[in-house]
Write an enzyme that holds these catalytic residues in place. Structure first.
Site, PDB file in Angstrom:
ATOM      1  CB  CYS A   1     -34.129 -32.933  61.641  1.00  9.23           C
ATOM      2  SG  CYS A   1     -35.515 -32.425  60.575  1.00  9.23           S
TER       3      CYS A   1
ATOM      4  CG  HIS B   1     -37.304 -35.343  63.271  1.00 10.32           C
ATOM      5  ND1 HIS B   1     -36.692 -34.162  63.651  1.00 10.32           N
ATOM      6  CD2 HIS B   1     -36.548 -36.345  63.805  1.00 10.32           C
ATOM      7  CE1 HIS B   1     -35.633 -34.438  64.390  1.00 10.32           C
ATOM      8  NE2 HIS B   1     -35.516 -35.749  64.503  1.00 10.32           N
TER       9      HIS B   1
ATOM     10  CG  HIS C   1     -32.423 -37.288  66.024  1.00  8.66           C
ATOM     11  ND1 HIS C   1     -33.566 -36.642  66.410  1.00  8.66           N
ATOM     12  CD2 HIS C   1     -32.029 -38.004  67.119  1.00  8.66           C
ATOM     13  CE1 HIS C   1     -33.874 -36.967  67.662  1.00  8.66           C
ATOM     14  NE2 HIS C   1     -32.956 -37.793  68.115  1.00  8.66           N
TER      15      HIS C   1
END
Length: 394
Positions: free
Chosen positions: A305, A354, A366
């Site tokens: 990420c 994240h 993402h």
């Protein structure tokens, strides 16, 4: 008598060497977009003789029309489709005519491509759509949803039946679009972006300086200073602000209606500036949709990420830290995210573990561990329950 014989042998050697030298002229260097050389003229004539180069004359300039012709030739002859005339392409061009597929028998423009199609023909289609400003994702030879959307966009722009299927009419229009509105392969048919180095970049910089957007010496290298100059020009001239000098930007830049920097206010509001940068960030992020997830990954082979975010921001000239926690700590907290802001989630513990990039409409892009790079709704029950907040790093 002996002397005469030697002279005759030398003369014969020169006689037989001449054709070999002529042959060697085409292929003694790799040719690519931006080059202006006699070898390019020979390449264009060779492609024209086989029906791939459709411009009315050989110009010696390697622009998008030449690159498209090379791609079509490569696709038809089972070569790597990259638009660059290298050793393999030259070898195929010089091969006996019976072993080379001519454009008239090529299935590149006669095939019908649709969702699910794969291969060199799809690669060629994606590259042509990219050249005409309708495809901004990775050229991968897979006809997926993004390619179908690009085909629909092109069909709509050209007044064709909009069905997302690339058939003969669509390919014909793509070929016509390559030469419409232009009598030469000039800079306006080229797309220049950060990292490019050519005479056309020098011409771009010269024109930007003339209009007051570029204050450095022209170098021929498209770096961050040139990118920001193009962004300012695009903003003042009400074009899409992405820092990429594509056909629309170059047409306006070199046209008589280009607005000089002096016609704009001396300062740009923070909200306007953020909007421009945000658009550039999203444009970069979209290029990587479909890239797989890889723990610790920072390249197109696979991103995690924060590696994905670091790469996207680097593409637009913004340096960010490596990990999600570092990115959280380096950003400025915003009450509500705007396009280009980073949104964070707690997926492992109570801290940021994240993150993704907000793209508007309550969606973010993402690199998810089970999805790779994709677009997801923040209303998703999993993500909405774990949302921590948004930060701005630009």
């Amino acid at each position: 008598m002996k002397k005469v014989l030697v002279t005759s042998v030398v003369a014969a050697g020169l006689f037989f060497a001449a054709p070999q030298m002529a042959d060697a002229a085409l292929g003694d260097q790799t040719l690519r977009v931006g080059m202006n050389h006699a070898d390019v003229t020979e390449l264009q004539e060779a492609l024209k003789s086989k029906g791939y180069f459709t411009f009315d004359r050989a110009t010696g300039y390697y622009g998008t029309i030449t690159a498209d012709a090379v791609r079509k030739f490569q696709a038809s002859n089972g070569l790597k489709v990259d638009g660059i005339a290298g050793p393999q392409t030259f070898a195929a061009l010089k091969a006996n005519g019976s072993t080379v597929v001519a454009a008239s028998s090529s299935n590149t423009s006669s095939a019908t491509l649709r969702a699910g199609s794969r291969g060199a023909a799809v690669t060629n289609l994606q590259q042509q759509l990219r050249n005409h400003g309708h495809f901004s994702s990775a050229v991968d030879g897979v006809f997926g949803p993004l390619t179908e959307r690009a085909v629909r966009s092109f069909q709509s722009a050209r007044g064709l039946s909009v069905d997302g299927i690339a058939g003969p009419q669509t390919f014909s229009a793509l070929g016509q679009a390559a030469v419409s509105g232009s009598t030469t392969q000039a800079a306006a048919s080229t797309t220049l972006r950060q990292g490019a180095r050519s005479a056309e970049v020098t011409r771009l910089q010269d024109r930007l300086r003339q209009l007051g957007y570029f204050n450095s010496n022209s170098t021929g290298y498209y770096g961050t200073v040139t990118t920001e100059s193009v962004r300012r020009f695009q903003a003042v001239n009400k074009l899409q602000v992405d820092g990429v000098a594509g056909p629309q930007t170059l047409s306006r830049l070199h046209g008589s209606n280009a607005a000089a920097a002096s016609t704009a206010s001396e300062t740009v509001s923070a909200s306007s500036s953020n909007s421009s940068i945000g658009s550039s960030i999203i444009s970069s992020a979209n290029r990587y949709i479909g890239t797989p997830y890889r723990y610790g990954g920072t390249t197109t082979a696979g991103f995690d990420c924060s590696g994905f975010i670091q790469r996207v921001f680097s593409d637009v000239g913004i340096s960010v830290p490596r990990t999600a926690l570092q990115q959280w700590n380096s950003g400025t907290t915003v009450a509500a995210p705007s396009v280009g802001d980073i949104v964070f989630f707690a997926t492992v513990n109570s801290g940021p573990s994240h993150n993704g990039i907000y793209i508007g409409n309550n969606q973010f892009i993402h690199s998810g561990s089970s999805t790779g790079v994709t677009v997801t709704s923040m209303n998703n029950s999993y993500w909405s329950a774990r949302y921590l907040g948004a930060k701005r790093i630009h």
